[in-house]
Design a protein around this motif. Structure first.
Motif, PDB file in Angstrom:
ATOM      1  N   SER A   1       0.836  -1.202   0.000  1.00 23.46           N
ATOM      2  CA  SER A   1       0.000   0.000   0.000  1.00 23.46           C
ATOM      3  C   SER A   1       0.869   1.249   0.000  1.00 23.46           C
ATOM      4  O   SER A   1       0.518   2.257  -0.617  1.00 23.46           O
ATOM      5  N   ILE A   2       2.042   1.183   0.649  1.00 20.13           N
ATOM      6  CA  ILE A   2       2.964   2.315   0.578  1.00 20.13           C
ATOM      7  C   ILE A   2       3.421   2.525  -0.865  1.00 20.13           C
ATOM      8  O   ILE A   2       3.444   3.642  -1.379  1.00 20.13           O
ATOM      9  N   ALA A   3       3.745   1.421  -1.535  1.00 16.06           N
ATOM     10  CA  ALA A   3       4.198   1.526  -2.922  1.00 16.06           C
ATOM     11  C   ALA A   3       3.123   2.167  -3.801  1.00 16.06           C
ATOM     12  O   ALA A   3       3.424   2.998  -4.664  1.00 16.06           O
ATOM     13  N   HIS A   4       1.862   1.788  -3.550  1.00 17.07           N
ATOM     14  CA  HIS A   4       0.788   2.357  -4.365  1.00 17.07           C
ATOM     15  C   HIS A   4       0.645   3.849  -4.141  1.00 17.07           C
ATOM     16  O   HIS A   4       0.297   4.592  -5.065  1.00 17.07           O
ATOM     17  N   VAL A   5       0.919   4.291  -2.916  1.00 15.25           N
ATOM     18  CA  VAL A   5       0.888   5.737  -2.661  1.00 15.25           C
ATOM     19  C   VAL A   5       1.892   6.443  -3.568  1.00 15.25           C
ATOM     20  O   VAL A   5       1.607   7.523  -4.102  1.00 15.25           O
ATOM     21  N   GLY A   6       3.046   5.807  -3.777  1.00 19.64           N
ATOM     22  CA  GLY A   6       4.032   6.387  -4.685  1.00 19.64           C
ATOM     23  C   GLY A   6       3.479   6.558  -6.092  1.00 19.64           C
ATOM     24  O   GLY A   6       3.628   7.613  -6.700  1.00 19.64           O
ATOM     25  N   TYR A   7       2.789   5.532  -6.609  1.00 16.28           N
ATOM     26  CA  TYR A   7       2.209   5.655  -7.951  1.00 16.28           C
ATOM     27  C   TYR A   7       1.193   6.793  -8.000  1.00 16.28           C
ATOM     28  O   TYR A   7       1.131   7.561  -8.964  1.00 16.28           O
ATOM     29  N   ILE A   8       0.366   6.883  -6.951  1.00 15.85           N
ATOM     30  CA  ILE A   8      -0.684   7.903  -6.966  1.00 15.85           C
ATOM     31  C   ILE A   8      -0.061   9.293  -6.912  1.00 15.85           C
ATOM     32  O   ILE A   8      -0.537  10.220  -7.571  1.00 15.85           O
ATOM     33  N   LEU A   9       1.035   9.420  -6.149  1.00 13.93           N
ATOM     34  CA  LEU A   9       1.685  10.734  -6.063  1.00 13.93           C
ATOM     35  C   LEU A   9       2.211  11.186  -7.417  1.00 13.93           C
ATOM     36  O   LEU A   9       2.270  12.383  -7.698  1.00 13.93           O
ATOM     37  N   VAL A  10       2.605  10.224  -8.268  1.00 15.36           N
ATOM     38  CA  VAL A  10       3.021  10.589  -9.629  1.00 15.36           C
ATOM     39  C   VAL A  10       1.887  11.335 -10.332  1.00 15.36           C
ATOM     40  O   VAL A  10       2.092  12.371 -10.977  1.00 15.36           O
TER      41      VAL A  10
END
Lengths: 228, 684
Positions: free
Chosen positions: B370-379
């Motif tokens: 879920s942390i990794a997905h936050v990275g994608y969303i921040l893009v």
């Protein structure tokens, strides 16, 4: 420097010094007393900003009620003398981090002060010409029940959540074990069936199984994301 | 109740200027019907628990789910109607109701329904059942919905606090496991600290701009940062006053300070706000609490945190940063805040993925993922802010069509973020529901070896979890692929090397992600089952939720385009204030574009039908399209009656038709929450 400014600088200094004392004292009761001093000094600053109602509330609620609560909690907790004496020698990394973050915080505060000064230079004495009833209970009441109606009402739900939280966390544990065993039975049915004395469930505190059970503070085997 | 609210909402719109404060408040509550239902139901459940005691608990889930079904129905009635095209500011500008907020409300309601469907079973089975659970979930959801609607920093803070406080309790409620208390303690301390930073940031932003209203802040910020750039000659003169007349120097100093003073207060405030919000969505430097809190919390709460808090957090991040702080000099590279967020996005996805690879605990694995997905969303957030930043740089005299393009792509990026957040929420809810289901009676099957061979014992659940994991991974038939595609497309539209680097690293990260998701799938399908059998949760709730989430991930993937249109509608005209004509104009423009596309499709279908005589083309689609095209005015009035009945102009009802033409096939996101709630209601 006018008299008003003099009073402001005096009490602002008192507020800063007593706030520092609050966080640096070892004895919790002493820290709490320093906190009272901070509250009073800040209340005087509110008064100088002609926020009379806020100043009164500050003294009544914070310096009065909250502080009594703090002192009660400190008394009830009965802080262990030994625990306060022993503290580990900080490692070099911890010390570097400590001073580094102090430096960062100082820089940040300086930045903000600079901004405030610049803004002061831009329009000295601006924003002081408020409405005549600024800061009175009347004006605040009107704001609360018109523009800030939603915020005012929603805060009640927030506080409700906090109260529920306190109840959920603090509830008597033995009662809860029984309670959750007799799921689905109303109180009346439970009494009728006489099932108040159910056998204790094995494995009380620590659940058997792979869930890492750690003590507070001690790093767990899987915890503290050492992988990062 | 619904009838009353349905009556209330038109009444609110009909009365142009209600005289008294009470009438206005009542009308505003009508607009906020879903939120109000959630709030009332939370109180109702609390009172019921207090008076009925343990006897109430069997019914609590049903009562909560029926309330959520009601709220979902109210939100569905609002979504996509012309009435909310421009957005309606309510409670004197504290909140706004528009498509953006209503779509996210639907997401939050669906997540709440999904969590409540199995939270009770879980608590009962693990012996920590307590009557306040449903109520707390609803209060936390209420906080998320405040965030979705917020147009004022006061509302943002209030929403975050309401959400967080309820969740601290939910995390620590499992009193018979120490890990739960540890998680709650950690989350509470860190969360309170970050709330303090957020509040400090709000104070500084207020000090710099003199307002907490986001739209007014946006105006101030645009003005100040345009002045800042323009004051450079004055700064030069102030620094080198040789030979200049004293009056001119004085003027120059004034001008340069005027440019810089608010910025000097504003930028620290912005950084503090960023810190507070990134903590809530657990982006990387502020992610330390995430694995421990997710692992220690009861798994339904973990699902709620991973799905619901992310929706609320990104709603706030979009509203504050993309909506208000996206001015060129403030936002765009190299010195703007987007470059900070871009670096954090890169770090977030890399660290999240690399740490997830090392996990042997399924709960922690999903936490890091879920942390990794936050990275994608921040893009996507960075992309949106960059586009809007360009669009608002009026000072550089860009061509009008270029500004238009920037805004359009900005809207697209916001839509991509919304779509990704919602689809991620569905998939992660399904995955955590499966984890909650696996284990009962105070034992939890969270270590990886306990999951091997799951497909032989429980083929249905293994399949459901596999679909959810594939969606998280971004495999084409599932919706996760389209979410990633939309984000990457939005990022690549930007002619900025930083964005390309971000996209490439996101792609590489997806490969790393595929490794650990597939490892779990492989161990479920191709490893022999472990010798000790893990008991599973009694009750159908978790199984129904996993099934629905998997079905949703597949269906929205297959109908990706129609689902994405909902997000596009929600994001249209995002940077404009709610209730303005310009916002409505952008929504209108989107609808006109859809109508043109529908007409073009229809023409193509007709051409196809003529060419092969046997009529290979799908007969249904053109017929439906034709019916719409012929009778645009009244044709759709049945489906979304409350909106259409009041449609002021024929033109708007007209423009609405193509959007609705897709509705029977794929009103993909919307009915999910509702359907879920109803299905589960039947289950017990």
């Amino acid at each position: 420097m006018s008299g008003e400014e003099l009073i402001f600088y005096l009490f602002a200094a008192i507020a800063v010094v007593s706030a520092l004392a609050t966080v640096s004292r070892r004895n919790p009761v002493v820290a709490a007393v320093w906190l009272v001093v901070t509250f009073f000094a800040v209340a005087v600053c509110y008064l100088l900003l002609s926020a009379t109602f806020l100043a009164a509330i500050q003294i009544l609620v914070y310096a009065g009620a909250m502080m009594v609560l703090f002192v009660f909690v400190i008394m009830v907790l009965d802080v262990d003398e030994r625990g306060r004496e022993e503290h580990r020698r900080p490692t070099r990394i911890a010390r570097v981090g400590y001073y580094g973050s102090l430096l960062l915080a100082g820089g940040f505060i300086a930045w903000v002060l600079l901004g405030t000064l610049a803004r002061q230079y831009l329009n000295p004495g601006a924003d002081l010409s408020k409405t005549p009833d600024f800061g009175t209970a009347n004006a605040i009441g009107r704001e609360i029940f018109t523009d800030y109606l939603f915020a005012f009402e929603a805060i009640s739900l927030l506080l409700l959540a906090a109260v529920i939280g306190a109840v959920v966390v603090a509830r008597n544990r033995r009662d809860r074990e029984k309670d959750s065993l007799q799921t689905g039975m109303s109180h009346a049915a439970r009494h009728a069936a006489g099932v108040a004395e159910l056998p204790p469930v094995p494995g009380d505190i620590a659940p058997p199984g792979p869930t890492p059970v750690t003590d507070f503070g001690a790093p767990s085997a899987t915890g503290h994301d050492g992988g990062t | 109740m619904t009838a009353l609210l349905a009556l209330l909402a038109p009444a609110a719109a009909a009365a142009p200027a209600p005289s008294s404060v009470g009438a206005t408040a009542l009308a505003d509550m009508g607009h906020l019907a879903p939120m109000m239902i959630v709030a009332v139901w939370s109180l109702l459940l609390l009172a019921a628990d207090a008076f009925a005691g343990g006897g109430m608990r069997q019914f609590q889930r049903r009562v909560a789910l029926s309330g959520l079904a009601l709220a979902g129905a109210a939100a569905l009635m609002q979504f996509g109607t012309v009435e909310y095209d421009a957005g309606v500011p309510v409670f004197s500008g504290m909140l706004a109701v528009d498509h953006f907020s209503v779509l996210l409300d639907l997401g939050v309601i669906a997540v709440m329904a999904g969590v409540l469907a199995f939270a009770g079973d879980y608590a009962r089975s693990h012996r920590f059942e307590y009557g306040e659970q449903e109520s707390l979930v609803l209060i936390a959801g209420f906080g998320m919905m405040i965030l979705n609607h917020s147009t004022d920093l006061v509302a943002v803070f209030l929403g975050i606090e309401t959400m967080s406080i309820a969740i601290y309790v939910l995390v620590g409620a499992r009193w018979n496991a120490r890990a739960s208390a540890e998680a709650a303690f950690k989350y509470f301390i860190m969360g309170a600290f970050s709330s303090g930073l957020l509040l400090m940031g709000i104070a500084l932003v207020y000090g710099a701009t003199g307002t907490t209203h986001l739209d007014q802040i946006a105006g101030q910020v645009a003005q100040v940062f345009t002045q800042w750039g323009a004051s450079q000659p004055y700064v030069d003169l102030a620094l080198h006053p040789e030979g200049a007349p004293a009056e001119a120097v004085r003027h120059a100093i004034d001008k340069s300070v005027m440019g810089m003073a608010p910025a000097a207060l504003f930028i620290p405030g912005l950084l503090l706000l960023l810190t507070g919000l990134l903590f809530k969505v657990s982006a990387v430097p502020f992610h330390m609490w995430t694995p421990d809190a997710y692992d220690g919390a009861p798994t339904p709460t973990t699902a709620f945190m991973a799905a619901g808090v992310k929706i609320g957090g990104f709603a706030a991040l979009l509203k504050v940063f993309v909506g208000s702080f996206a001015t060129q000099r403030l936002a765009t590279a190299p010195y703007g805040w987007t470059s900070v967020v871009a670096v954090l996005a890169l770090a977030t996805m890399t660290i999240g993925n690399l740490a997830a690879v090392q996990q042997s605990n399924v709960k922690r694995l999903l936490a890091y993922s879920s942390i990794a997905h936050v990275g994608y969303i921040l893009v996507g957030v960075v992309a949106a802010a960059n586009f809007y930043g360009h669009a608002f740089s009026i000072g550089t005299m860009r061509a009008a069509d270029q500004i238009e393009w920037s805004r359009e792509t900005g809207d697209f990026s916001v839509a991509a973020v919304l779509f990704y957040v919602l689809t991620y929420a569905i998939a992660t809810l399904g995955a955590f529901a499966c984890v909650s289901w696996y284990g009962a009676n105070k034992t939890e099957g969270t270590t990886a070896h306990e999951w091997s061979g799951l497909a032989q014992r429980h083929p249905g659940m293994a399949l459901g979890l596999t679909i959810c994991l594939l969606s998280l991974m971004g495999m084409p038939p599932t919706v996760g692929f389209f979410g990633k595609l939309a984000i990457f497309r939005a990022a690549l539209e930007n002619d900025n090397p930083m964005m390309r680097v971000l996209v490439v690293s996101a792609l590489l990260n997806s490969v790393v992600g595929a490794y650990y998701y597939l490892r779990l799938v492989v161990s479920m399908y191709f490893r022999p089952p472990s010798t000790t059998e893990v008991p599973t949760l009694p009750g159908r709730g978790a199984r129904v939720v996993v099934g629905l989430c998997a079905a949703a991930a597949l269906l929205t993937g297959i109908l990706g385009d129609t689902a994405f249109r909902r997000a596009e509608l929600a994001a249209a005209g995002f940077p404009y204030a709610a209730g303005t004509e310009r916002r409505a104009a952008w929504v209108d423009k989107l609808r006109t574009r859809w109508e043109d596309e529908a007409l073009a499709d229809e023409a193509a279908a007709e051409a196809d039908a003529k060419a092969p005589a046997n009529g290979k083309a799908d007969a249904k689609a053109p017929a439906e399209g034709k019916a719409d095209a012929k009778a645009p005015g009244e044709g759709k009035a049945d489906a979304k009656a409350p909106g259409d009945a009041k449609a002021p102009g024929e033109a708007k009802a007209d423009a609405k038709a193509p959007g609705d033409a897709k509705a029977p096939g794929g009103d993909a996101k919307a009915p999910k929450g509702d359907g879920k709630a109803e299905d589960v209601k039947r289950a017990p």
